[in-house]
Design a protein around this motif. Structure first.
Motif, mmCIF file in Angstrom:
data_model
loop_
_atom_site.group_PDB
_atom_site.id
_atom_site.type_symbol
_atom_site.label_atom_id
_atom_site.label_comp_id
_atom_site.label_asym_id
_atom_site.label_seq_id
_atom_site.Cartn_x
_atom_site.Cartn_y
_atom_site.Cartn_z
ATOM 1 N N PHE A 304 0.851 -1.192 0.000
ATOM 2 C CA PHE A 304 0.000 0.000 0.000
ATOM 3 C C PHE A 304 0.887 1.241 0.000
ATOM 4 O O PHE A 304 2.053 1.218 0.430
ATOM 5 C CB PHE A 304 -0.937 0.017 1.206
ATOM 6 C CG PHE A 304 -0.221 0.044 2.537
ATOM 7 C CD1 PHE A 304 0.141 1.246 3.136
ATOM 8 C CD2 PHE A 304 0.102 -1.137 3.181
ATOM 9 C CE1 PHE A 304 0.809 1.266 4.345
ATOM 10 C CE2 PHE A 304 0.776 -1.131 4.396
ATOM 11 C CZ PHE A 304 1.128 0.069 4.983
ATOM 12 N N GLN A 308 -3.216 5.704 -0.243
ATOM 13 C CA GLN A 308 -4.209 4.675 0.024
ATOM 14 C C GLN A 308 -4.455 4.529 1.520
ATOM 15 O O GLN A 308 -5.594 4.383 1.966
ATOM 16 C CB GLN A 308 -3.732 3.344 -0.567
ATOM 17 C CG GLN A 308 -4.762 2.223 -0.475
ATOM 18 C CD GLN A 308 -4.196 0.901 -0.968
ATOM 19 O OE1 GLN A 308 -3.110 0.845 -1.531
ATOM 20 N NE2 GLN A 308 -4.928 -0.164 -0.746
ATOM 21 N N VAL A 409 -3.186 -1.967 -6.416
ATOM 22 C CA VAL A 409 -4.168 -2.416 -5.418
ATOM 23 C C VAL A 409 -5.002 -3.581 -5.945
ATOM 24 O O VAL A 409 -6.028 -3.934 -5.351
ATOM 25 C CB VAL A 409 -5.089 -1.251 -4.978
ATOM 26 C CG1 VAL A 409 -4.275 -0.149 -4.313
ATOM 27 C CG2 VAL A 409 -5.880 -0.686 -6.153
#
Length: 806
Positions: A304, A308, A409
């Motif tokens: 990540f 995010q 992601v």
């Protein structure tokens, strides 16, 4: 082979290249590394499993071994991380890792075998213990391929006859009676000192400290991960202070936990408790706000970035969770310093990876805190917001950085979809899958997208919402790209009706335009023109200039195939002007490609090449492989007309292979057929027939009658060149009959080429015999025409494959 050779960089041939590990050099594993390299390098090596307890350093050792042998595999080394996925996703993940992207489900195993078998390949399957049955099934498929070696890391072996197993135990701790100087030379203590120094600790090497370091290593049973965590603690504690903390928490008080699967070896429970206890000590050293952040990270499946993380934490407030009272960057820095997070490379922003065992611990603590449901909801909604925003941007103007953000992601998006489906949350699954349809199209993950969209649309309750209409539209578009026109039309018709009922006139016009394009692909030109004109009028009424430009381009395509070339060109030019005024690079490149075809029809080859070159440059910059395959195909046709056969062949071969990878069966059949025409013109008649045979089989299977006729034309051309003009006449007549019955039309340039070939063949036959043969071909049924063409190629028609599970 020297496992301690300098780190020579080899350019990887596969996209899923080896990740660069964090931390310093490998410590205390020279013998294991040499053994692992030898096992991989054996000529008949098929499966090599590196087995050992969690935290023993299997991934780090596998990376070092793969680096050492990369040159032997010419860089064809793919690293596949299995921890976040399920067993039925393994083949798809490997396909992506070796550059295949998405492949139609029925061909996935065969395409992988072909790609991997093309040259020696090493595929690393890391963290396999959670999907052992899936790995065994993959091994059944891939291990028999010559030159392919699977390197598996797992807590347990696969238990196969063709498997070489190397067991990686924890580092041997120094004995109780060892001298202080000797203790400092043991690998386990050296690792502790190295990791402590990397964390910023300054430890005086006194005899007392050396004895304490040796006791610390014994206390954690020599587990490298536990040693690394302990090393990070020494940034804040002296060796004796850390030892006091370790001694204050007896191992026996730490309950067994599923940080590591049960294993039959006698020391597994003690080691598991040691690792659990070490993580407890690491956690206790964190400030309360950092502890909160650590727990919240238990929702992430993949790496990540800070943007995010901030979005997720902001969403947490809406779900009743307090945000840690500190800047997230400070919290992340503290977790990196404690070795609970690792920074991984990224082209766009710093990204952070939480190790599988650490993630399990964070998830357990999150569940124990009572925050898990709210945190997972916040994470899911943050991903939903990201997916909807970025996919809307892609639809307007696809940019590499936007696609890369969603790539980063991807694992988390699939994990969230899977959890929502398991929970029966139909509205969420429909909404997120519908949003992702545009991403799946651009990345060529057509089968993956169709599977998720169809699964979403089957869930109950089937609510009549804008999100369901979007999912239906997306499912129709992806189905059409794989040539499944019947399913595409069903989905799009349903989407259109629903959007009309909901009063979504602009969206309904977009779906109607897509239906018109399917009519074009099926050769239903009158129907396609009617539908596209209706969609254009709806969009003019709405006043959306970008949508009007899209409809003008679609209608221009239908008109071009219908032979109304002047009006088609006018439509294209109006569309291009609008898109350039709006700054729509992607849309402009599509129109330029169509204008290039219009120029080709008019015999303006230089102008056609100029437009197509500009279109190709834009598509390459945007990374849209599906549309790039189409425009390079069109570029090949102009080169073919100009007599540049080598260039045409290269372009068509690239388009065909890309379409094969993406599962775009329509473009694959079309490219193979045109490649057959180029081969025939080059004098390679055997290759021409083989290509036409494959194109004919595929086009017939997906119902693309215009390409069936095109392939039969190609077979007829070769038959004529081989001296049988009457057999060729039957085939050409059959192709013309198929076009008439399906209302398909040819572009003017293609019509000229076929007419020239027919005229040349007719000149070598008597008129009566020619027209008799022609009449016989006109009388053939669709099926008989295909059978006769196949017989002429000498290649039997392929059997129908199993249907994709979509």
């Amino acid at each position: 082979m020297n496992p301690t050779a300098p780190d020579v960089r080899v350019q990887p041939a596969f996209p899923a290249a080896m990740p660069r590990p964090s931390g310093g050099p490998l410590v205390g594993r020279d013998d294991h590394l040499a053994a692992l390299v030898r096992a991989i390098s054996e000529p008949d090596a098929r499966i090599v499993t590196l087995a050992g307890p969690g935290g023993a350093g299997k991934s780090r050792l596998a990376w070092e071994a793969a680096r050492c042998v990369a040159g032997d595999f010419a860089g064809r080394v793919a690293w596949i991380q299995l921890a976040p996925i399920t067993g039925d996703q393994i083949l798809s993940e490997i396909a992506t890792g070796v550059g295949l992207g998405d492949v139609a489900a029925e061909r996935l195993a065969d395409e992988l075998a072909s790609t991997l078998g093309a040259s020696p390949s090493l595929v690393v399957l890391d963290d396999a213990e959670g999907v052992l049955n899936g790995v065994r099934a993959v091994a059944d498929r891939l291990a028999p391929i010559d030159g392919v070696c699977l390197l598996v890391t797992s807590t347990t072996p696969l238990a196969r006859d063709d498997e070489a197993v190397i067991v990686l135990a924890p580092l041997e701790p120094p004995g109780e009676d060892i001298e202080a100087d000797d203790a400092l030379e043991t690998p386990a203590v050296r690792l502790l000192i190295e990791r402590a120094a990397a964390a910023g600790a300054d430890i005086p090497m006194t005899p007392a400290n050396a004895a304490a370091l040796a006791r610390i290593v014994r206390r954690v049973d020599g587990l490298p991960l536990a040693i690394e965590l302990a090393g990070a603690m020494l940034r804040l504690l002296t060796p004796h202070q850390l030892l006091d903390r370790l001694d204050a928490r007896p191992e026996s008080s730490a309950p067994a936990h599923a940080l590591e699967p049960q294993r039959p070896s006698g020391g597994s429970v003690d080691r598991r408790r040691s690792l659990r206890a070490t993580m407890d000590w690491s956690y206790d050293l964190l400030a309360p706000d950092v502890q909160c952040l650590y727990r919240r990270l238990g929702v992430f499946s993949g790496a990540f970035g800070m943007s995010q993380l901030r979005s997720y934490l902001a969403r947490s407030v809406e779900h009743g969770l307090a945000i840690p009272a500190m800047d997230p960057e400070e919290g992340v820095a503290a977790l990196v310093a404690a070795s609970l997070l690792r920074e991984v490379s990224s082209d766009h922003e710093s990204r952070y990876q939480i190790l599988g065992l650490v993630r399990d611990d964070a998830a357990r603590r999150l569940a124990d805190s009572g925050e898990a449901t709210a945190a997972r909801g916040a994470h899911a909604n943050a991903l939903m917001s990201l997916a909807e925003a970025r996919c809307a941007e892609i639809a307007r103007q696809p940019r590499p950085e936007t696609l890369a953000e969603l790539d980063a992601v991807h694992d988390d998006l699939l994990a969230v979809l899977d959890r929502a489906r398991a929970d029966g949350n139909a509205p969420f699954v429909v909404r997120l899958a519908g949003a992702m349809a545009e991403y799946w199209r651009h990345r060529g993950r057509l089968t993956e997208g169709r599977m998720w969209l169809d699964a979403a649309l089957r869930m109950r309750p089937a609510e009549e919402t804008t999100h369901r209409a979007r999912a239906l539209h997306g499912a129709g578009v992806l189905a059409s790209l794989q040539g499944d026109f019947d399913r595409a039309r069903l989905r799009l018709d349903e989407a259109f009706r629903l959007r009309v009922r909901l009063g979504l006139r602009a969206d309904a016009a977009g779906t109607l335009n897509q239906i018109g394009l399917i009519a074009l692909e099926r050769g239903e030109l009158e129907e396609g023109e009617r539908i596209c004109r209706e969609a254009l009028e709806m969009r003019r009424d709405v006043g959306d200039e970008a949508a009007v430009a899209a409809s003008l381009n679609s209608l221009g395509g239908v008109l071009q195939f219908s032979g109304n070339r002047a009006e088609a060109r006018a439509m294209f030019e109006e569309s291009l002007a609008i898109r350039r005024r709006l700054g729509d690079e992607a849309g402009a490149s599509v129109v330029l490609g169509n204008l290039g075809l219009a120029a080709r029809d008019a015999g303006e080859l230089d102008e056609a090449l100029r437009m197509l070159d500009e279109s190709i440059a834009t598509r390459e910059r945007l990374g849209d492989r599906q549309r790039l395959a189409v425009v390079r195909h069109n570029h090949a046709l102009v080169l073919f007309d100009a007599g540049e056969l080598d260039g045409a062949r290269e372009e068509l071969a690239w388009s065909a292979e890309t379409a094969r990878v993406l599962g775009d069966r329509l473009e694959l059949a079309n490219a193979l057929s045109d490649l057959g025409h180029v081969d025939a013109a080059s004098g390679d008649l055997d290759a021409a027939l083989a290509g036409q045979a494959e194109a004919l089989t595929l086009a017939a299977r997906i119902g693309a009658r215009s390409i069936v006729a095109q392939s039969i034309d190609g077979v007829a051309e070769v038959v004529a060149l081989r001296g049988d003009p009457l057999a060729a006449a039957r085939l050409w007549a059959a192709a013309e009959t198929i076009r008439r019955s399906s209302r398909a039309a040819l572009l003017a340039a293609d019509r000229r080429r076929i007419d020239d070939a027919i005229s040349a063949a007719r000149a070598s036959a008597a008129d009566e015999a020619w027209w008799s043969a022609w009449a016989g071909g006109e009388g053939l049924s669709f099926e008989d025409a295909i059978a006769e063409a196949h017989e002429a190629t000498g290649v039997a028609a392929a059997a129908e494959p199993a249907s994709a599970a979509v």
